[in-house]
Design a protein around this motif. Structure first.
Motif, PDB file in Angstrom:
ATOM      1  N   ALA A   1       8.827  -0.446  -1.180  1.00 21.91           N
ATOM      2  CA  ALA A   1       7.733  -0.165  -0.308  1.00 21.91           C
ATOM      3  C   ALA A   1       6.665   0.628  -1.006  1.00 21.91           C
ATOM      4  N   ALA A   2       7.115   1.529  -1.698  1.00 22.82           N
ATOM      5  CA  ALA A   2       6.085   2.309  -2.347  1.00 22.82           C
ATOM      6  C   ALA A   2       5.103   1.498  -3.447  1.00 22.82           C
ATOM      7  N   HIS A   3       6.080   0.687  -4.151  1.00 18.55           N
ATOM      8  CA  HIS A   3       5.234  -0.218  -5.223  1.00 18.55           C
ATOM      9  C   HIS A   3       4.162  -0.949  -4.303  1.00 18.55           C
ATOM     10  N   MET A   4       4.628  -1.839  -3.128  1.00 22.75           N
ATOM     11  CA  MET A   4       3.932  -2.464  -2.573  1.00 22.75           C
ATOM     12  C   MET A   4       2.427  -1.762  -2.158  1.00 22.75           C
ATOM     13  N   LEU A   5       2.632  -0.596  -1.617  1.00 19.72           N
ATOM     14  CA  LEU A   5       1.468   0.092  -1.438  1.00 19.72           C
ATOM     15  C   LEU A   5       0.692   0.727  -2.491  1.00 19.72           C
ATOM     16  N   GLY A   6       1.205   0.827  -3.671  1.00 19.09           N
ATOM     17  CA  GLY A   6       0.644   1.327  -4.601  1.00 19.09           C
ATOM     18  C   GLY A   6      -0.543   0.537  -5.374  1.00 19.09           C
ATOM     19  N   GLN A   7      -0.693  -0.568  -4.787  1.00 15.73           N
ATOM     20  CA  GLN A   7      -1.711  -1.596  -5.273  1.00 15.73           C
ATOM     21  C   GLN A   7      -3.194  -1.213  -4.697  1.00 15.73           C
ATOM     22  N   LEU A   8      -3.192  -0.102  -4.002  1.00 16.22           N
ATOM     23  CA  LEU A   8      -4.327   0.522  -2.931  1.00 16.22           C
ATOM     24  C   LEU A   8      -4.658   1.754  -3.696  1.00 16.22           C
ATOM     25  N   ASN A   9      -6.024   2.110  -3.928  1.00 19.26           N
ATOM     26  CA  ASN A   9      -6.212   3.239  -4.448  1.00 19.26           C
ATOM     27  C   ASN A   9      -6.350   4.520  -3.709  1.00 19.26           C
TER      28      ASN A   9
END
Length: 719
Positions: free
Chosen positions: A239-247
């Motif tokens: 889940a963290a990786h999924m959200l990581g593409q947002l700055n």
């Protein structure tokens, strides 16, 4: 599910060089196209700047900040202010309406939409992700968590809040809703989420608090809990990786019914999850959905008594209390290590979401390209300060772990790389992959689906030139039902290709083929297949949709299987690798129609053939009406004599003119099979055909019914 996996060397022919140019970025005239690539690592920091009174400081630019990484000054490339206080307005309270009760029959399983340079969708917005760990909550806790989320969305959501809904249920992390301000949509998703038993929510611990079930001795439950906890933490990491593409800063509100580590066994995954969250700019805000718990010293009535001497010494009561506290300690650690706050021992669960909401105020997004290109996975300490003696308190991420090169990957890193690549919507094309999917009817309900994957051999021969004596190829794939969106079958395999001098020379000119097989029902499916060279880390992706027809409903034409075109039959023992065990291989070969007399028909995925080799054509036709159906009580036909044979022939067309036509063959349906299977084999000589493009047509006729079936596909004949 029956599965057969084999890796074979495809035969070499004069046209192989033409086929290999496909997907190799070569121009039509054969000249190489050169590609220049530059790789940089962008580091993004979210910095909260407040004065002595605790008020946000506005109006700062990149010139007002200084950034160092491991004491090395960095050049700030952009600085953007996220102003939430000026635009935040409370939304009017939402009341339950008929629109809210609309249930979405098919929940979207999508990814978080990335942001682009010209897209300011998330500018001046607060991003809150509601994450429901359904595997760690009992049904009552699940209801309590969903009600808290609904209460927040109805009454406390503001105009700057973007909310996403994520769910983990032992299988995968599902994004039920991307970030949105549509409260009706969010409420409908929450209404759709199902609460139920059997979600592995029970905590089984092997100590004095464990109840006596009276069952026979079995496997130690704690051994399974080790992997359950790892899966929960790994899901958080995903889940963290999924959200990581947002700055922007992201807050993940984690609803769970406790999470207990099993000694030191889960520490590695715990560390990896926290590191992934810090690197992605995600803050965990765990909420204990059990609420305020008042439990009896020896447990409540939902479990049996301990039944040992510990109930008389006080050890049982202490163990029950300690077990509960341990399950909260992990939640506290997740919050403390990522900058969040855990909400424990309270029934006001929506206040935990409010805490996460209030924690994100005005902040600055600072980005720089690191001057350290090493991909060693080591920790890099970041320090941000203000210039010109400006006095303020700065809150930011103190450092991050650098990326790793593939050569430094651990086994866990390699598995996670494949999982991440499988989840990506954009395919990875570092390796060239071609695939053919066929189908053959096994019975009235099931179909055998052989899948053949072809990879250019010279791409794997690179590992030999790098000094390796062998190369591993990892394969992972999944088949999803397009109607329900569920995964119906998958494959995870690897093969070891030995690169001796002779083999490396062969691989430089020949492609390799990996095949596996599945048993599926009629329907529409999507397959996504990945192959990775385990020496270099290069990945190739193949994704497509396919349909398995229901041949039982075919009443206008002769029902036929897929048509397989090939230029070789290979003895099974000559395969350079066979992934199936001997016992399983014999069982799978019995149902694989491409295996006959110990030889396997290797499909030509590219359908490019040489004049010097024959073209093998194979298919099956079905005539179940000739026999009594095993699935019904219909009497056998009264006609005497054997069933009428089916007639078939192959025709090749060049520019619309007939170039070759085989002699018709007559094959009687096999009376020993319930489907009336008639296998059709053709050997077509291409020696007298001129090089060029042709249309191959297979015609099947049933003289007794007057029905026919036609199949046509383009082929290429080369010298």
């Amino acid at each position: 599910m029956r599965k057969l996996a084999t890796l074979l060397l495809a035969s070499i022919f004069a046209a192989s060089s033409t086929a290999q140019q496909i997907g190799q970025n070569r121009s039509a005239d054969g000249q190489d196209n050169y590609t220049m690539s530059v790789k940089v690592q962008l580091v993004v920091e979210a910095v909260v700047v407040k004065d002595k009174q605790g008020n946000p400081v506005r109006g700062l630019t990149a010139k007002d900040f200084s950034v160092t990484e491991d004491n090395v000054p960095q050049t700030i490339k952009f600085c953007e202010h996220q102003d939430l206080a000026e635009t935040a307005k409370p939304l009017p309270p939402s009341k339950r309406s008929e629109e809210d009760l609309k249930i979405y029959k098919r929940l979207a399983r999508e990814r978080i939409a990335p942001e682009f340079t010209n897209n300011e969708r998330y500018k001046n917005r607060r991003l809150l992700a509601l994450y429901f760990d359904m595997s760690a909550m009992r049904p009552a806790d699940q209801l309590r968590a969903l009600q808290a989320a609904e209460q927040f969305i109805r009454t406390q959501m503001t105009s700057v809040d973007f909310v996403a809904i994520m769910r983990y249920n032992t299988g995968s992390v599902d994004i039920l809703q991307d970030f949105t301000q549509d409260r009706d949509r969010l409420l409908s998703i929450l209404e759709t989420m199902i609460v139920g038993e059997g979600q592995d929510s029970a905590e089984d611990v092997d100590d004095a608090s464990a109840s006596d079930t009276g069952a026979a001795f079995g496997q130690d439950d704690s051994e399974f809990n080790i992997f359950n906890t790892d899966r929960q933490l790994s899901a958080l990491q995903t889940a963290a990786h999924m959200l990581g593409q947002l700055n922007e800063k992201k807050s993940l509100i984690y609803f769970a019914g406790g999470l207990r580590l099993n000694g030191v066994d889960n520490q590695a995954q715990m560390h990896a999850t926290v590191d992934a969250a810090i690197k992605a700019g995600v803050t965990f805000w765990p909420i204990d959905a059990r609420g305020l718990v008042a439990q009896a010293p020896l447990g409540d009535a939902t479990q049996g008594s301990q039944g040992n001497s510990s109930i008389y010494t006080g050890a049982a009561a202490n163990a029950v209390t300690a077990s509960f506290q341990y399950s909260q300690d992990t939640l506290y650690s997740l919050a403390a290590d990522t900058g969040g706050k855990a909400l424990l021992d309270t029934n006001d669960l929506d206040s935990g979401i409010v805490h996460a909401q209030d924690a994100i105020s005005d902040y600055y997004i600072i980005g720089y390209y690191t001057t350290n290109p090493a991909k060693n996975g080591r920790f890099r300490r970041v320090k941000i300060s203000l210039n010109q003696n400006l006095e303020a308190k700065l809150d930011y991420r103190q450092g991050y772990y650098a990326d790793k090169e593939f050569s430094k990957f651990t086994a866990v890193d390699k598995e996670r790389q494949l999982e991440d690549a499988l989840m990506l919507e954009d395919p990875v094309t570092e390796l060239s992959i071609a695939m053919e999917i066929d189908h053959f009817q096994l019975n009235r309900a099931e179909y055998f689906v052989p899948i053949i994957v072809k990879i250019p051999g010279r791409e794997l021969a690179l590992a030999k030139r790098g000094g390796a004596e062998h190369t591993l190829i990892d394969f992972v794939g999944e088949i999803k039902d397009m109607v329900g969106g569920t995964t119906v079958s998958n494959v995870r395999d690897f093969v070891n290709v030995k690169l001796s001098d002779a083999t490396a020379a062969e691989l430089a000119h020949r492609p390799i083929e990996y095949d596996t097989g599945f048993t599926l029902l009629p329907g529409k499916y999507m397959i996504k297949f990945l192959a990775r060279d385990d020496e270099t880390g290069r990945i190739g992706t193949f994704q497509t949709t396919f349909v398995i027809p229901n041949l039982n409903k075919e009443d206008k034409r002769v029902p036929i299987s897929s048509v397989v075109l090939s230029s070789q039959r290979v003895v099974l023992k000559d395969a350079i690798y066979d992934a199936a065990k001997a016992k399983d291989r014999a069982k799978d070969d019995a149902v694989n129609p491409l295996v006959q007399d110990g030889k396997k028909l290797v499909p030509s995925v590219t359908r490019v053939f040489s004049q010097s080799r024959d073209i093998f054509v194979y298919l099956q036709a079905y005539k179940p009406s000739a026999f009594a159906s095993a699935s019904s009580n219909a009497p056998a036909p009264t006609s005497k004599g054997p069933p009428q044979p089916l007639m078939a022939f192959v025709t090749l067309y060049n520019n619309g003119a007939e170039a070759l036509k085989t002699q018709p063959i007559a094959v009687a349906p096999n009376s020993a099979t319930r489907l009336g299977v008639a296998p059709l084999n053709f050997d077509v000589s291409a020696a007298n055909l001129k090089p060029g493009q042709y249309e191959c047509q297979v015609t099947v006729l049933d003289p007794s019914t007057g029905k026919a079936a036609f199949w046509r596909a383009p082929v290429v004949i080369a010298q």
